[in-house]
Design a protein around this motif. Structure first.
Motif, PDB file in Angstrom:
ATOM      1  N   PRO A 243       0.889  -1.204   0.108  1.00 27.57           N
ATOM      2  CA  PRO A 243      -0.051   0.125   0.039  1.00 27.57           C
ATOM      3  C   PRO A 243       0.781   1.442   0.036  1.00 27.57           C
ATOM      4  N   HIS A 244       1.910   1.273   0.668  1.00 26.13           N
ATOM      5  CA  HIS A 244       2.969   2.384   0.613  1.00 26.13           C
ATOM      6  C   HIS A 244       3.236   2.776  -0.979  1.00 26.13           C
ATOM      7  N   ALA A 245       3.873   1.806  -1.542  1.00 25.73           N
ATOM      8  CA  ALA A 245       4.172   1.884  -3.165  1.00 25.73           C
ATOM      9  C   ALA A 245       2.529   2.474  -3.750  1.00 25.73           C
ATOM     10  N   ALA A 246       1.695   2.037  -3.345  1.00 27.56           N
ATOM     11  CA  ALA A 246       0.378   2.481  -3.996  1.00 27.56           C
ATOM     12  C   ALA A 246       0.039   4.101  -3.643  1.00 27.56           C
ATOM     13  N   LEU A 247       0.530   4.599  -2.560  1.00 26.65           N
ATOM     14  CA  LEU A 247       0.346   5.735  -2.293  1.00 26.65           C
ATOM     15  C   LEU A 247       1.399   6.666  -3.144  1.00 26.65           C
ATOM     16  N   ARG A 367      -2.654   8.520   5.191  1.00 27.55           N
ATOM     17  CA  ARG A 367      -2.550   7.403   6.318  1.00 27.55           C
ATOM     18  C   ARG A 367      -2.922   6.179   5.984  1.00 27.55           C
ATOM     19  N   ILE A 368      -3.471   5.911   4.595  1.00 24.72           N
ATOM     20  CA  ILE A 368      -3.976   4.549   4.057  1.00 24.72           C
ATOM     21  C   ILE A 368      -3.088   3.400   4.615  1.00 24.72           C
ATOM     22  N   ALA A 369      -1.935   3.498   4.073  1.00 22.01           N
ATOM     23  CA  ALA A 369      -1.101   2.381   4.121  1.00 22.01           C
ATOM     24  C   ALA A 369      -0.721   2.027   5.647  1.00 22.01           C
ATOM     25  N   THR A 370      -0.645   2.711   6.476  1.00 24.54           N
ATOM     26  CA  THR A 370      -0.173   2.415   7.824  1.00 24.54           C
ATOM     27  C   THR A 370      -1.615   2.107   8.494  1.00 24.54           C
ATOM     28  N   PHE A 371      -2.699   2.552   8.144  1.00 28.63           N
ATOM     29  CA  PHE A 371      -4.024   2.056   8.691  1.00 28.63           C
ATOM     30  C   PHE A 371      -4.095   0.457   8.137  1.00 28.63           C
ATOM     31  N   ILE A 372      -3.851   0.160   7.141  1.00 26.35           N
ATOM     32  CA  ILE A 372      -4.096  -1.082   6.791  1.00 26.35           C
ATOM     33  C   ILE A 372      -3.103  -1.962   7.333  1.00 26.35           C
ATOM     34  N   GLU A 373      -1.899  -1.535   7.288  1.00 25.55           N
ATOM     35  CA  GLU A 373      -0.844  -2.423   8.052  1.00 25.55           C
ATOM     36  C   GLU A 373      -1.115  -2.864   9.468  1.00 25.55           C
ATOM     37  N   GLU A 374      -1.540  -1.691  10.278  1.00 24.53           N
ATOM     38  CA  GLU A 374      -1.869  -1.725  11.737  1.00 24.53           C
ATOM     39  C   GLU A 374      -3.071  -2.593  11.982  1.00 24.53           C
ATOM     40  N   THR A 375      -3.970  -2.280  11.077  1.00 20.75           N
ATOM     41  CA  THR A 375      -5.341  -2.758  11.509  1.00 20.75           C
ATOM     42  C   THR A 375      -5.297  -4.559  10.931  1.00 20.75           C
TER      43      THR A 375
END
Length: 483
Positions: A243-247, A367-375
């Motif tokens: 997801p980080h790459a997607a951002l 914050r999408i990538a961090t949200f996905i990873e943490e959740t």
């Protein structure tokens, strides 16, 4: 000596209300037989089934107003309903049998198309696909696009402030609306059908009703914005590692395409594997697996050649830098449609796989990538083997963050055992990242309790004050949005 009055005369009954409705709009449009009302009493997901004293099908705004006045006189709560495609139970009555459903399907006229003002004036029951078609026939684009566009209606789209796949460029239903016609909880008609981009003459009543899910009044017509038809649309898929790459790719696409970037959809590898499992004709689009797949689309006002050239330069940089692992550009309209079919079949594949826990959330894009990873990690720790079906409109921060039962597990038992726990994990994480627990589906009755838990007391008090001021009897879609 006075003559005693009958009980029904002194205290109007539900039967009196239904009879009065028949007089107001015609007996053929007041449904009470169980076979006739069944389709109106269960939500699209089959999660909620209610009862109603009647299903009312008015044909004009004045008939809607007459029904509301009768409801006030008889103290009958009303549940407005469009295409009944909602995902949060917002258009389903409760189980008491004391509410009436007001189906707006007969308010289905396109009143005006103004190509100089770039507007279309439509009644609430016009199906979204019909608005798109009528706009296209006039040489214009109506950009709101949803999976349910063949059955959802403009009134429902506005009541829930629907988003869809083109919010990135054109905005959601609120941004596409210039004016409204609304029947108030007192049975009066507010004519706010002004096709103005600028109107600085007091409170913005339009925005008050959009997204209110029929709790403040019933939308009966709207003036919606139109846009020029694009000269070309180019669609592509890109495979990425995270997801980080997607951002980072989204930032690159924005730099190259700017306002031409119409869609930027994120889909996990598991999403497309699930689509392929349930719909074998829809093949995984790459030879190798990629953790994340992005579907992006450009709408170009110049030419297809211009759009393709821009795509080629953008993907070349993304591939050379290692940001994108693989990419494919649709060569024709059929291939573009096939790319979108992959995206649109994800909810259908989930349904085929069995009951699941759905979340329609929004967080700031950054914050999408961090949200996905943490959740994801928190859910894996709580329910080992749970399968994450994560997809959505990365370009506007809206994710459909869904949880499927572990492989081979009992979906019904999974839902019963873990729904409350997983909802709390997801909503706590959304709250931590300053997001929203409902991005485009509304609160309905599904998320009333959760919204009350996460909203501040000040915000809730303001919402209740508005509700009390406009609907003091509480007859407009009770139990939705506010508990």
């Amino acid at each position: 000596m006075s003559t005693p009055t009958s009980a029904s005369a002194a205290f109007p009954t539900m039967t009196d209300f239904v009879a009065a409705c028949r007089d107001a709009i015609g007996a053929a449009h007041v449904l009470t037989d169980a076979n006739d009302t069944a389709a109106y009493l269960t939500d699209w997901r089959g999660r909620y089934t209610g009862a109603a004293c009647a299903v009312l099908r008015p044909g004009t705004s004045h008939e809607v107003a007459a029904l509301v006045r009768l409801a006030v006189a008889h103290r009958v709560p009303l549940v407005p309903q469009g295409g009944n495609t909602g995902l949060a139970g917002g258009a389903t009555p409760d189980a008491s049998g004391k509410q009436a459903v007001v189906s707006l399907g007969r308010l289905n006229r396109v009143r005006e198309i103004d190509t100089h003002n770039n507007t279309i004036t439509v009644e609430a029951g016009v199906v979204l696909a019909e608005v798109q078609t009528r706009a296209r026939d006039a040489g214009r684009l109506f950009p709101l696009s949803l999976a349910a566009e063949g059955s959802c209606t403009i009134g429902g789209n506005l009541a829930t402030n629907a988003g869809g796949t083109a919010v990135l460029r054109y905005g959601n239903a609120r941004e596409l609306c210039l004016g409204l016609e609304v029947v108030t909880p007192q049975g009066e008609i507010w004519d706010g059908l002004r096709g103005l981009r600028k109107d600085n003459t007091g409170y913005d009543l339009r925005d008050l009703y959009v997204g209110a899910e029929g709790t403040l009044g019933i939308i009966t017509a709207a003036v919606m914005k139109l846009h020029p038809l694009p000269a070309a649309r180019v669609t592509a898929l890109a495979g990425l590692a995270s997801p980080h790459a997607a951002l980072d790719f989204f930032a690159l696409a924005g730099r190259y395409a700017g306002p031409l970037l119409t869609g930027f959809e994120l889909m996990s590898d598991f999403c497309l594997r699930l689509v392929g499992k349930r719909f074998p004709q829809l093949r995984y689009p790459f030879d190798a697996s990629h953790a994340q797949i992005v579907l992006l689309e450009l709408s170009d006002s110049e030419s297809e050649e211009h759009a393709r050239g821009l795509f080629e330069r953008m993907t070349e940089e993304a591939l050379e830098s290692g940001l994108v692992e693989d990419a494919v550009v649709a060569e024709n309209l059929a291939q573009s449609r096939a790319f979108w079919d992959l995206r649109e079949h994800i909810p259908l594949a989930q349904a085929e796989e069995g009951l699941n826990i759905k979340h329609d959330i929004a967080v700031p894009i950054s914050r999408i990538a961090t949200f996905i990873e943490e959740t994801d990690a928190a859910i894996a720790a709580s329910v080992p083997g749970a399968r994450m079906v994560t997809f959505g409109h990365l370009g506007d921060g809206n994710l459909h963050y869904n949880v499927q039962a572990p492989e081979g597990g009992d979906p019904k038992a999974f839902l019963s055992q873990y729904q409350e726990t997983l909802n709390r994990i997801v909503y706590d994480s959304v709250h931590k990242h300053h997001g929203s627990l409902s991005a485009e589906h509304g609160l309905g009755q599904l998320k009333v309790g959760a919204a009350a838990h996460y909203k501040s007391p000040v915000e809730l008090a303001l919402m209740r004050a508005v509700k009390s001021a406009l609907d003091p009897l509480g007859l407009m879609n009770p139990g939705k949005v506010l508990g």
